[in-house]
Design a protein around this motif. Structure first.
Motif, PDB file in Angstrom:
ATOM      1  N   SER A   1       1.097  -0.921  -0.352  1.00 35.60           N
ATOM      2  CA  SER A   1       0.516   0.559  -0.080  1.00 35.60           C
ATOM      3  C   SER A   1       0.533   1.709  -0.373  1.00 35.60           C
ATOM      4  CB  SER A   1      -1.109  -0.316   1.034  1.00 35.60           C
ATOM      5  OG  SER A   1      -1.575  -0.978   1.087  1.00 35.60           O
ATOM      6  N   SER A   2       0.646   2.729  -0.743  1.00 38.48           N
ATOM      7  CA  SER A   2       0.966   3.346  -0.738  1.00 38.48           C
ATOM      8  C   SER A   2       0.494   4.577   0.370  1.00 38.48           C
ATOM      9  CB  SER A   2       0.893   4.392  -1.900  1.00 38.48           C
ATOM     10  OG  SER A   2       1.500   5.244  -2.142  1.00 38.48           O
ATOM     11  N   GLU A   3       0.964   5.433   1.115  1.00 42.80           N
ATOM     12  CA  GLU A   3       1.371   6.166   1.652  1.00 42.80           C
ATOM     13  C   GLU A   3       0.936   7.430   1.662  1.00 42.80           C
ATOM     14  OE1 GLU A   3       4.131   6.231   5.165  1.00 42.80           O
ATOM     15  OE2 GLU A   3       3.752   4.739   5.709  1.00 42.80           O
ATOM     16  N   ASP A   4       1.670   8.234   0.019  1.00 44.04           N
ATOM     17  CA  ASP A   4       1.221   8.965  -0.520  1.00 44.04           C
ATOM     18  C   ASP A   4       0.186   9.435  -1.380  1.00 44.04           C
ATOM     19  OD1 ASP A   4       4.234   9.995   0.396  1.00 44.04           O
ATOM     20  OD2 ASP A   4       4.820   9.191  -1.546  1.00 44.04           O
ATOM     21  N   VAL A   5      -0.845   8.151  -1.459  1.00 44.99           N
ATOM     22  CA  VAL A   5      -1.746   7.185  -1.949  1.00 44.99           C
ATOM     23  C   VAL A   5      -2.187   6.803  -1.702  1.00 44.99           C
ATOM     24  CG1 VAL A   5      -2.749   7.953  -4.679  1.00 44.99           C
ATOM     25  CG2 VAL A   5      -0.408   9.148  -4.547  1.00 44.99           C
ATOM     26  N   PRO A   6      -3.043   7.364   0.155  1.00 50.84           N
ATOM     27  CA  PRO A   6      -3.473   6.270   0.660  1.00 50.84           C
ATOM     28  C   PRO A   6      -5.073   5.051  -0.096  1.00 50.84           C
ATOM     29  CG  PRO A   6      -3.316   8.077   1.267  1.00 50.84           C
ATOM     30  CD  PRO A   6      -2.883   7.971   0.685  1.00 50.84           C
ATOM     31  N   ASN A   7      -5.539   6.200  -1.014  1.00 51.71           N
ATOM     32  CA  ASN A   7      -7.137   5.330  -1.817  1.00 51.71           C
ATOM     33  C   ASN A   7      -6.293   4.302  -3.261  1.00 51.71           C
ATOM     34  OD1 ASN A   7      -6.689   7.539  -2.863  1.00 51.71           O
ATOM     35  ND2 ASN A   7      -8.130   8.153  -3.217  1.00 51.71           N
ATOM     36  N   SER A   8      -5.018   4.325  -2.999  1.00 59.29           N
ATOM     37  CA  SER A   8      -4.975   3.771  -4.426  1.00 59.29           C
ATOM     38  C   SER A   8      -4.331   1.993  -4.515  1.00 59.29           C
ATOM     39  CB  SER A   8      -3.321   4.286  -4.927  1.00 59.29           C
ATOM     40  OG  SER A   8      -2.721   3.886  -4.260  1.00 59.29           O
ATOM     41  N   GLU A   9      -4.266   1.344  -5.237  1.00 64.86           N
ATOM     42  CA  GLU A   9      -4.377  -0.074  -5.165  1.00 64.86           C
ATOM     43  C   GLU A   9      -3.109  -0.034  -6.067  1.00 64.86           C
ATOM     44  OE1 GLU A   9      -7.576  -1.796  -7.333  1.00 64.86           O
ATOM     45  OE2 GLU A   9      -9.134  -1.210  -5.415  1.00 64.86           O
ATOM     46  N   VAL A  10      -2.271  -0.995  -5.699  1.00 66.16           N
ATOM     47  CA  VAL A  10      -0.538  -1.306  -6.551  1.00 66.16           C
ATOM     48  C   VAL A  10      -0.072  -3.061  -7.176  1.00 66.16           C
ATOM     49  CG1 VAL A  10       1.938  -0.591  -6.178  1.00 66.16           C
ATOM     50  CG2 VAL A  10       0.495   0.302  -5.361  1.00 66.16           C
ATOM     51  N   SER A  11      -0.087  -2.796  -8.119  1.00 60.57           N
ATOM     52  CA  SER A  11       0.194  -3.815  -8.836  1.00 60.57           C
ATOM     53  C   SER A  11       1.400  -4.393  -9.151  1.00 60.57           C
ATOM     54  CB  SER A  11      -0.983  -4.704  -9.501  1.00 60.57           C
ATOM     55  OG  SER A  11      -2.459  -5.014  -9.214  1.00 60.57           O
ATOM     56  N   ASN A  12       1.754  -5.165  -9.249  1.00 64.45           N
ATOM     57  CA  ASN A  12       3.932  -5.626  -9.637  1.00 64.45           C
ATOM     58  C   ASN A  12       3.305  -6.604 -10.850  1.00 64.45           C
ATOM     59  OD1 ASN A  12       4.291  -4.407  -8.020  1.00 64.45           O
ATOM     60  ND2 ASN A  12       5.230  -5.538  -6.955  1.00 64.45           N
ATOM     61  N   TYR A  13       3.324  -6.657 -11.762  1.00 58.75           N
ATOM     62  CA  TYR A  13       3.550  -7.505 -13.416  1.00 58.75           C
ATOM     63  C   TYR A  13       4.555  -7.745 -13.839  1.00 58.75           C
ATOM     64  CZ  TYR A  13      -0.860  -5.865 -13.302  1.00 58.75           C
ATOM     65  OH  TYR A  13      -2.451  -5.538 -12.648  1.00 58.75           O
ATOM     66  N   TRP A  14       5.589  -9.179 -14.155  1.00 64.50           N
ATOM     67  CA  TRP A  14       6.500  -9.120 -15.081  1.00 64.50           C
ATOM     68  C   TRP A  14       6.626 -10.340 -15.378  1.00 64.50           C
ATOM     69  CZ3 TRP A  14       4.700 -10.927 -10.038  1.00 64.50           C
ATOM     70  CH2 TRP A  14       4.816 -12.370  -9.639  1.00 64.50           C
ATOM     71  N   VAL A  15       7.128 -10.611 -16.445  1.00 64.82           N
ATOM     72  CA  VAL A  15       7.227 -12.285 -17.070  1.00 64.82           C
ATOM     73  C   VAL A  15       7.496 -12.963 -16.566  1.00 64.82           C
ATOM     74  CG1 VAL A  15       7.712 -12.599 -20.389  1.00 64.82           C
ATOM     75  CG2 VAL A  15       6.946 -10.459 -19.689  1.00 64.82           C
ATOM     76  N   ARG A  16       7.633 -14.272 -16.521  1.00 63.43           N
ATOM     77  CA  ARG A  16       7.749 -15.463 -15.892  1.00 63.43           C
ATOM     78  C   ARG A  16       9.913 -15.759 -16.262  1.00 63.43           C
ATOM     79  NH1 ARG A  16       6.620 -19.853 -12.625  1.00 63.43           N
ATOM     80  NH2 ARG A  16       3.841 -19.272 -13.501  1.00 63.43           N
ATOM     81  N   GLY A  17      10.539 -16.084 -15.194  1.00 61.23           N
ATOM     82  CA  GLY A  17      11.971 -15.804 -15.912  1.00 61.23           C
ATOM     83  C   GLY A  17      12.278 -14.506 -16.427  1.00 61.23           C
ATOM     84  N   LEU A  18      11.668 -13.436 -15.823  1.00 61.93           N
ATOM     85  CA  LEU A  18      12.691 -11.842 -16.503  1.00 61.93           C
ATOM     86  C   LEU A  18      12.516 -11.031 -15.499  1.00 61.93           C
ATOM     87  CD1 LEU A  18      12.404 -12.536 -20.203  1.00 61.93           C
ATOM     88  CD2 LEU A  18      14.521 -13.457 -18.807  1.00 61.93           C
ATOM     89  N   PRO A  19      12.362 -10.950 -14.543  1.00 60.84           N
ATOM     90  CA  PRO A  19      11.447 -10.069 -13.489  1.00 60.84           C
ATOM     91  C   PRO A  19      12.271  -8.824 -14.007  1.00 60.84           C
ATOM     92  CG  PRO A  19      13.139 -11.647 -11.885  1.00 60.84           C
ATOM     93  CD  PRO A  19      12.395 -12.280 -13.951  1.00 60.84           C
ATOM     94  N   SER A  20      13.738  -8.732 -14.143  1.00 62.14           N
ATOM     95  CA  SER A  20      14.763  -7.729 -13.494  1.00 62.14           C
ATOM     96  C   SER A  20      14.463  -6.864 -15.198  1.00 62.14           C
ATOM     97  CB  SER A  20      15.884  -8.170 -14.064  1.00 62.14           C
ATOM     98  OG  SER A  20      16.215  -8.929 -12.564  1.00 62.14           O
ATOM     99  N   SER A  21      13.920  -7.676 -16.711  1.00 63.29           N
ATOM    100  CA  SER A  21      13.858  -6.613 -17.134  1.00 63.29           C
ATOM    101  C   SER A  21      12.854  -6.459 -18.355  1.00 63.29           C
ATOM    102  CB  SER A  21      14.779  -7.163 -18.476  1.00 63.29           C
ATOM    103  OG  SER A  21      14.335  -8.783 -18.658  1.00 63.29           O
ATOM    104  N   ASN A  22      11.781  -7.069 -17.621  1.00 64.44           N
ATOM    105  CA  ASN A  22      10.515  -7.625 -18.523  1.00 64.44           C
ATOM    106  C   ASN A  22       9.888  -7.056 -17.648  1.00 64.44           C
ATOM    107  OD1 ASN A  22      12.331  -8.904 -20.540  1.00 64.44           O
ATOM    108  ND2 ASN A  22      10.514  -8.280 -21.787  1.00 64.44           N
ATOM    109  N   ALA A  23       9.545  -6.185 -16.839  1.00 64.63           N
ATOM    110  CA  ALA A  23       7.966  -5.788 -15.629  1.00 64.63           C
ATOM    111  C   ALA A  23       7.587  -4.287 -15.734  1.00 64.63           C
ATOM    112  CB  ALA A  23       9.292  -6.728 -14.489  1.00 64.63           C
ATOM    113  N   ALA A  24       6.751  -4.531 -14.262  1.00 69.53           N
ATOM    114  CA  ALA A  24       6.706  -3.045 -14.726  1.00 69.53           C
ATOM    115  C   ALA A  24       5.344  -2.770 -13.119  1.00 69.53           C
ATOM    116  CB  ALA A  24       5.203  -3.024 -15.917  1.00 69.53           C
ATOM    117  N   ILE A  25       4.768  -1.939 -12.111  1.00 68.88           N
ATOM    118  CA  ILE A  25       4.223  -1.924 -12.009  1.00 68.88           C
ATOM    119  C   ILE A  25       3.470   0.072 -11.873  1.00 68.88           C
ATOM    120  CG2 ILE A  25       5.768  -0.156 -10.669  1.00 68.88           C
ATOM    121  CD1 ILE A  25       4.818  -0.504  -8.003  1.00 68.88           C
ATOM    122  N   VAL A  26       1.956  -1.106 -11.823  1.00 69.48           N
ATOM    123  CA  VAL A  26       1.270   0.268 -11.988  1.00 69.48           C
ATOM    124  C   VAL A  26      -0.215   0.090 -10.877  1.00 69.48           C
ATOM    125  CG1 VAL A  26      -0.962   0.088 -12.821  1.00 69.48           C
ATOM    126  CG2 VAL A  26       0.747  -0.980 -14.701  1.00 69.48           C
TER     127      VAL A  26
END
Length: 339
Positions: free
Chosen positions: A255-280
């Motif tokens: 959860s974000s303290e800067d934006v308390p009413n937000s939702e956070v999701s992490n995305y990545w491609v299996r096996g490639l979390p350091s090069s093919n990923a995102a946070i929304v």
């Protein structure tokens, strides 16, 4: 739910007809279930429902085994209704069904090359089957999920409209149905000679070309509404596709303290979390904060930060800062603020 909506199911499968009052294949004035009401309320889902009704009628008229096709449609309707009123789930169900029906007009043959109808953007599989004699088929499978892969070949025994392969803990069942083939896997990924997260099960269509389903960020659940999907197109421009390709796996973020009413999701491609990923990170009123990783030539990676919230254009909220740092930060990859 299925019993209550039987009239509408029959309309969709072209077994009966009635007047249509909304842009869908059934009478929205009589919509009873959450699924039917969601379809009637969403123009995009209504359009897909209409397309499916047209393709269903065409496929039913040409199918080699109409009875089996009707039974399969009833099974799909039950699966679709499990989505309740979730638009991403419903959209995925419709897109996959439209793809399957396109190939169900072809006669089935055990001598064919098969392509998986993928559930997402980072998986795929191909199977080659060849009939050896009246009771056996030889098969060769190649599959991938992100950077992980698996291969398996063997001989399956034909039993009616199915063929069964069993070797140790790996059991595969191949089921023939009007130009498509369903594969069920019993056994873990490694039991069947595959890497982590790679499975051979699913619905396959007879084709030598990879099957491409028109998935978008709404289908994958990154956007929850068509309006959010449009906002993301405008915000990300060319990186809309980059984010889409990075959405292989998902995990809820801190959860974000800067934006308390937000939702956070992490995305990545299996096996490639350091090069093919995102946070929304999303908040009400279609507000977004996004970092997407973009692979570069030479094995390097670039991070790009996007937001449509004016006061955050030149800085990142806490959870995005922490996520970027976890990927190596400035010492590992440069970060571009996309204004």
């Amino acid at each position: 739910m299925f019993a209550l909506s039987l009239r509408h199911a029959l309309l969709l499968t072209a077994l009966a007809f009635a007047a249509v009052t909304q842009a869908s294949s059934f009478d929205c004035a009589s919509a009873a279930s959450k699924t039917e009401k969601a379809i009637c309320a969403d123009p995009d889902l209504s359009r897909l429902d209409e397309q499916l009704a047209v393709r269903w009628r065409s496929t039913l008229n040409k199918a080699a085994d109409p009875k089996a096709l009707k039974a399969d449609q009833r099974g799909w309707l039950k699966q679709r209704n499990q989505c309740d009123d979730l638009a991403p789930c419903l959209r995925r169900q419709y897109l996959m069904r439209l793809t399957a029906l396109e190939y169900m007009v072809k006669p089935f043959s055990w001598d064919a090359t098969w392509q998986l109808i993928p559930w997402g953007v980072s998986e795929g599989a191909e199977i080659t089957t060849r009939r050896q004699d009246a009771s056996h088929i030889a098969f060769d499978i190649s599959a991938a999920n992100g950077s992980h892969s698996g291969e398996l070949e063997g001989v399956a025994t034909i039993e009616g409209t199915q063929a069964r392969y069993e070797q140790g803990e790996c059991v595969l069942t191949f089921k023939a149905l009007n130009g498509v083939m369903d594969v069920a896997q019993d056994g873990a990924d490694f039991d069947c000679g595959a890497g982590m997260g790679v499975y051979y099960g699913g619905r396959y269509v007879s084709s030598k070309q990879t099957v491409l389903v028109d998935y978008d960020l709404l289908t994958l659940g990154v956007a929850q509404t068509q309006r959010e999907n449009e906002v993301l197109h405008t915000l990300l421009k060319g990186d809309y596709q980059t984010l889409l390709q990075n959405c292989g796996l998902k995990m809820d973020g801190e959860s974000s303290e800067d934006v308390p009413n937000s939702e956070v999701s992490n995305y990545w491609v299996r096996g490639l979390p350091s090069s093919n990923a995102a946070i929304v990170m999303r908040a009400p009123n279609e507000q977004f904060w996004i970092i997407v990783l973009v692979p570069q030539a030479g094995g390097k990676t670039l991070a790009r930060y996007y937001t449509n919230v004016a006061q955050w254009k030149g800085r990142m909220p806490d959870v995005l800062q922490a996520w970027y740092a976890s990927k190596g930060g400035e010492g590992y990859m440069p970060l571009d603020f996309m204004l």
